[in-house]
Design a protein around this motif. Structure first.
Motif, PDB file in Angstrom:
ATOM      1  N   GLU A 153       0.834  -1.209   0.000  1.00 23.93           N
ATOM      2  CA  GLU A 153       0.000   0.000   0.000  1.00 23.93           C
ATOM      3  C   GLU A 153       0.865   1.255   0.000  1.00 23.93           C
ATOM      4  O   GLU A 153       0.519   2.259  -0.634  1.00 23.93           O
ATOM      5  CB  GLU A 153      -0.924  -0.017   1.214  1.00 23.93           C
ATOM      6  CG  GLU A 153      -2.091  -0.979   1.071  1.00 23.93           C
ATOM      7  CD  GLU A 153      -2.981  -0.982   2.287  1.00 23.93           C
ATOM      8  OE1 GLU A 153      -4.172  -0.637   2.147  1.00 23.93           O
ATOM      9  OE2 GLU A 153      -2.497  -1.326   3.384  1.00 23.93           O
ATOM     10  N   TRP A 154       1.967   1.198   0.709  1.00 19.05           N
ATOM     11  CA  TRP A 154       2.893   2.347   0.685  1.00 19.05           C
ATOM     12  C   TRP A 154       3.386   2.594  -0.735  1.00 19.05           C
ATOM     13  O   TRP A 154       3.448   3.721  -1.206  1.00 19.05           O
ATOM     14  CB  TRP A 154       4.090   2.054   1.598  1.00 19.05           C
ATOM     15  CG  TRP A 154       3.897   2.488   3.003  1.00 19.05           C
ATOM     16  CD1 TRP A 154       2.741   2.484   3.718  1.00 19.05           C
ATOM     17  CD2 TRP A 154       4.900   3.006   3.877  1.00 19.05           C
ATOM     18  NE1 TRP A 154       2.971   2.949   4.982  1.00 19.05           N
ATOM     19  CE2 TRP A 154       4.280   3.277   5.100  1.00 19.05           C
ATOM     20  CE3 TRP A 154       6.254   3.240   3.733  1.00 19.05           C
ATOM     21  CZ2 TRP A 154       4.971   3.797   6.184  1.00 19.05           C
ATOM     22  CZ3 TRP A 154       6.960   3.755   4.818  1.00 19.05           C
ATOM     23  CH2 TRP A 154       6.312   4.032   6.034  1.00 19.05           C
ATOM     24  N   GLU A 155       3.756   1.531  -1.406  1.00 20.34           N
ATOM     25  CA  GLU A 155       4.264   1.667  -2.768  1.00 20.34           C
ATOM     26  C   GLU A 155       3.183   2.228  -3.682  1.00 20.34           C
ATOM     27  O   GLU A 155       3.433   3.119  -4.498  1.00 20.34           O
ATOM     28  CB  GLU A 155       4.743   0.312  -3.279  1.00 20.34           C
ATOM     29  CG  GLU A 155       5.343   0.381  -4.676  1.00 20.34           C
ATOM     30  CD  GLU A 155       5.847  -0.965  -5.151  1.00 20.34           C
ATOM     31  OE1 GLU A 155       7.075  -1.113  -5.306  1.00 20.34           O
ATOM     32  OE2 GLU A 155       5.001  -1.863  -5.369  1.00 20.34           O
ATOM     33  N   ALA A 156       1.950   1.710  -3.555  1.00 20.49           N
ATOM     34  CA  ALA A 156       0.851   2.175  -4.394  1.00 20.49           C
ATOM     35  C   ALA A 156       0.543   3.651  -4.148  1.00 20.49           C
ATOM     36  O   ALA A 156       0.123   4.366  -5.050  1.00 20.49           O
ATOM     37  CB  ALA A 156      -0.394   1.332  -4.140  1.00 20.49           C
ATOM     38  N   ALA A 157       0.756   4.105  -2.920  1.00 17.27           N
ATOM     39  CA  ALA A 157       0.466   5.501  -2.573  1.00 17.27           C
ATOM     40  C   ALA A 157       1.615   6.434  -2.920  1.00 17.27           C
ATOM     41  O   ALA A 157       1.489   7.650  -2.807  1.00 17.27           O
ATOM     42  CB  ALA A 157       0.152   5.607  -1.085  1.00 17.27           C
ATOM     43  N   GLY A 158       2.760   5.882  -3.343  1.00 22.13           N
ATOM     44  CA  GLY A 158       3.893   6.722  -3.717  1.00 22.13           C
ATOM     45  C   GLY A 158       4.730   7.185  -2.548  1.00 22.13           C
ATOM     46  O   GLY A 158       5.432   8.200  -2.638  1.00 22.13           O
ATOM     47  N   TRP A 159       4.702   6.467  -1.420  1.00 20.09           N
ATOM     48  CA  TRP A 159       5.438   6.879  -0.229  1.00 20.09           C
ATOM     49  C   TRP A 159       6.842   6.282  -0.143  1.00 20.09           C
ATOM     50  O   TRP A 159       7.562   6.535   0.808  1.00 20.09           O
ATOM     51  CB  TRP A 159       4.651   6.487   1.021  1.00 20.09           C
ATOM     52  CG  TRP A 159       3.359   7.223   1.166  1.00 20.09           C
ATOM     53  CD1 TRP A 159       3.069   8.468   0.708  1.00 20.09           C
ATOM     54  CD2 TRP A 159       2.172   6.754   1.809  1.00 20.09           C
ATOM     55  NE1 TRP A 159       1.778   8.813   1.012  1.00 20.09           N
ATOM     56  CE2 TRP A 159       1.199   7.775   1.693  1.00 20.09           C
ATOM     57  CE3 TRP A 159       1.835   5.563   2.465  1.00 20.09           C
ATOM     58  CZ2 TRP A 159      -0.083   7.644   2.216  1.00 20.09           C
ATOM     59  CZ3 TRP A 159       0.555   5.443   2.979  1.00 20.09           C
ATOM     60  CH2 TRP A 159      -0.387   6.471   2.857  1.00 20.09           C
ATOM     61  N   ILE A 160       7.211   5.435  -1.106  1.00 17.54           N
ATOM     62  CA  ILE A 160       8.510   4.771  -1.082  1.00 17.54           C
ATOM     63  C   ILE A 160       9.406   5.327  -2.178  1.00 17.54           C
ATOM     64  O   ILE A 160       8.999   5.431  -3.335  1.00 17.54           O
ATOM     65  CB  ILE A 160       8.355   3.248  -1.245  1.00 17.54           C
ATOM     66  CG1 ILE A 160       7.693   2.656   0.004  1.00 17.54           C
ATOM     67  CG2 ILE A 160       9.698   2.574  -1.504  1.00 17.54           C
ATOM     68  CD1 ILE A 160       7.465   1.159  -0.052  1.00 17.54           C
ATOM     69  N   ASP A 161      10.629   5.676  -1.796  1.00 17.08           N
ATOM     70  CA  ASP A 161      11.641   6.126  -2.747  1.00 17.08           C
ATOM     71  C   ASP A 161      12.493   4.911  -3.101  1.00 17.08           C
ATOM     72  O   ASP A 161      13.384   4.520  -2.345  1.00 17.08           O
ATOM     73  CB  ASP A 161      12.501   7.229  -2.135  1.00 17.08           C
ATOM     74  CG  ASP A 161      13.489   7.818  -3.137  1.00 17.08           C
ATOM     75  OD1 ASP A 161      13.735   7.179  -4.174  1.00 17.08           O
ATOM     76  OD2 ASP A 161      14.012   8.915  -2.872  1.00 17.08           O
ATOM     77  N   HIS A 162      12.233   4.306  -4.252  1.00 17.45           N
ATOM     78  CA  HIS A 162      12.899   3.062  -4.627  1.00 17.45           C
ATOM     79  C   HIS A 162      14.390   3.246  -4.897  1.00 17.45           C
ATOM     80  O   HIS A 162      15.135   2.269  -4.922  1.00 17.45           O
ATOM     81  CB  HIS A 162      12.214   2.447  -5.847  1.00 17.45           C
ATOM     82  CG  HIS A 162      10.827   1.962  -5.583  1.00 17.45           C
ATOM     83  ND1 HIS A 162       9.753   2.819  -5.497  1.00 17.45           N
ATOM     84  CD2 HIS A 162      10.340   0.709  -5.361  1.00 17.45           C
ATOM     85  CE1 HIS A 162       8.661   2.121  -5.250  1.00 17.45           C
ATOM     86  NE2 HIS A 162       8.986   0.837  -5.162  1.00 17.45           N
ATOM     87  N   LYS A 163      14.818   4.455  -5.099  1.00 14.36           N
ATOM     88  CA  LYS A 163      16.249   4.679  -5.323  1.00 14.36           C
ATOM     89  C   LYS A 163      17.053   4.412  -4.061  1.00 14.36           C
ATOM     90  O   LYS A 163      18.267   4.222  -4.131  1.00 14.36           O
ATOM     91  CB  LYS A 163      16.475   6.115  -5.805  1.00 14.36           C
ATOM     92  CG  LYS A 163      15.946   6.398  -7.195  1.00 14.36           C
ATOM     93  CD  LYS A 163      16.218   7.827  -7.611  1.00 14.36           C
ATOM     94  CE  LYS A 163      15.415   8.823  -6.775  1.00 14.36           C
ATOM     95  NZ  LYS A 163      15.602  10.220  -7.241  1.00 14.36           N
ATOM     96  N   HIS A 164      16.371   4.401  -2.908  1.00 12.72           N
ATOM     97  CA  HIS A 164      17.103   4.251  -1.648  1.00 12.72           C
ATOM     98  C   HIS A 164      16.622   3.067  -0.815  1.00 12.72           C
ATOM     99  O   HIS A 164      17.418   2.211  -0.447  1.00 12.72           O
ATOM    100  CB  HIS A 164      16.993   5.546  -0.839  1.00 12.72           C
ATOM    101  CG  HIS A 164      17.542   6.739  -1.543  1.00 12.72           C
ATOM    102  ND1 HIS A 164      18.879   6.911  -1.785  1.00 12.72           N
ATOM    103  CD2 HIS A 164      16.921   7.822  -2.094  1.00 12.72           C
ATOM    104  CE1 HIS A 164      19.076   8.043  -2.434  1.00 12.72           C
ATOM    105  NE2 HIS A 164      17.902   8.617  -2.638  1.00 12.72           N
ATOM    106  N   ASP A 165      15.333   3.009  -0.492  1.00  8.35           N
ATOM    107  CA  ASP A 165      14.833   1.978   0.424  1.00  8.35           C
ATOM    108  C   ASP A 165      13.526   1.407  -0.107  1.00  8.35           C
ATOM    109  O   ASP A 165      12.453   1.996   0.101  1.00  8.35           O
ATOM    110  CB  ASP A 165      14.638   2.567   1.825  1.00  8.35           C
ATOM    111  CG  ASP A 165      15.898   3.246   2.329  1.00  8.35           C
ATOM    112  OD1 ASP A 165      16.878   2.526   2.569  1.00  8.35           O
ATOM    113  OD2 ASP A 165      15.901   4.478   2.451  1.00  8.35           O
ATOM    114  N   VAL A 166      13.619   0.263  -0.745  1.00  9.11           N
ATOM    115  CA  VAL A 166      12.459  -0.300  -1.428  1.00  9.11           C
ATOM    116  C   VAL A 166      11.380  -0.748  -0.451  1.00  9.11           C
ATOM    117  O   VAL A 166      10.218  -0.893  -0.826  1.00  9.11           O
ATOM    118  CB  VAL A 166      12.905  -1.471  -2.329  1.00  9.11           C
ATOM    119  CG1 VAL A 166      13.323  -2.669  -1.491  1.00  9.11           C
ATOM    120  CG2 VAL A 166      11.813  -1.845  -3.322  1.00  9.11           C
TER     121      VAL A 166
END
Length: 331
Positions: A228-241
């Motif tokens: 859900e965090w990923e779907a909401a755009g709260w995760i910066d995949h460049k650093h901490d997936v």
């Protein structure tokens, strides 16, 4: 007299014509069906069933069970308003929803694939190629950590303490499929310092496929999933997936990155000195007239275990000093 008979004749004819019209329209039949529904027996049967249940002995209940969410969820960035709104309202749109790990979320919020996925090997390598550039935090007598680079970031729970006491239902480092990246991330828990996981059952406390609320310190489930965090755009995949907690682990280990300011800001909004989860929990203490925080945790279990677990997931625990200060100043 003849005129009266003529009127009566026309009235009867009108009634018959209207009746025929209603019959053709199906209105009479619908009325018969509705009437039949109201005359059926199930209502009386239901009352008899309810009456028979009154003879059963009352079941026990507890504050922990009563305050637990209806379904287990992985805790993430669940703020108070979002939780309240989620319980009190239904979805206002008919957008397609999908289920991941038993949790529904709106696919319209998904972050679309970006340029960062063009070189997946380089991206994955960057997650573990960082270097230690900052000293370990210092901890004062009150148990508060102080980071030299970010003096406004003052958690009082270390990542190791959170893991050993129980957090995220033991599932935070489970194999994770990223819908944004299209890959599965696993075994990244092994980058944690060996001392943090020594003599710890990783399958139970770190990589369990099933969320187990009994693993959590306060024995309840709370929050939202990494998906859900990923779907909401709260995760910066460049650093901490995996999001916030993975960032906190690496930050405590001495990494510094471009995402630090954002993550510290989120922590402050949740459980910082004026954070809403922290203030809501302290208000619960005052509202219940509780002035002491006991080491064995029994008192905390009676004061909103869900909020306690949520704060614990954000590296904060109510201490006696914090509670005394709030009773005195309301801050």
């Amino acid at each position: 007299m003849a005129e009266k008979n003529s009127f009566e004749t026309r009235r009867i004819q009108n009634i018959r014509q209207n009746g025929a019209l209603l019959e053709n329209l199906g209105v009479n039949q619908q009325a018969k069906v509705i009437h039949g529904i109201h005359t059926l027996e199930p209502a009386r049967k239901k009352r008899r069933i309810e009456k028979s249940n009154t003879n059963l002995p009352p079941s026990r209940s507890s504050a922990r069970i009563a305050s637990a969410p209806s379904r287990p969820q992985y805790h993430e960035d669940a703020l108070a308003n979002a939780v309240i709104e989620r319980k009190q309202t239904k979805s206002k749109s008919s957008k397609q929803r999908v289920s991941t790990t038993g949790i529904d979320f709106d696919t319209s919020k998904e972050v679309k694939l970006e340029v960062l996925t063009e070189d997946m090997d380089a991206l994955q390598a960057s997650w573990s190629s960082w270097e230690v550039v900052a000293p370990p935090p210092q901890r004062n007598e009150a148990g508060v950590f102080h980071f030299e680079s970010h003096p406004d970031f003052t958690p009082n729970k270390s990542p190791e303490e959170m893991i050993r006491e129980g957090c995220f239902g033991g599932s935070y480092f489970r194999p994770l499929f990223s819908k944004k990246l299209g890959i599965t991330i696993s075994n990244d828990w092994k980058e944690l310092p060996p001392a943090w996981t020594e003599n710890l059952n990783a399958d139970t406390y770190l990589t369990s496929f099933a969320y187990n609320p009994d693993i959590n310190k306060f024995k309840v489930a709370c929050g939202q999933s990494i998906e859900e965090w990923e779907a909401a755009g709260w995760i910066d995949h460049k650093h901490d997936v995996r999001g916030w907690f993975q960032w906190y682990c690496r930050f405590s280990m001495g990494r510094r990155c471009e995402d630090d300011e954002r993550q510290v800001s989120r922590w402050k909004k949740c459980v910082g000195p004026t954070g809403r989860w922290r203030r809501m929990l302290l208000k619960k203490y005052v509202g219940m007239g509780v002035r002491e925080v006991f080491d064995d945790g029994e008192e905390e279990m009676e004061v909103s275990p869900v909020m306690h677990q949520t704060c614990h997931h954000w590296a904060f625990m109510v201490t006696q000093e914090v509670l005394d200060e709030y009773w005195t100043t309301g801050k």
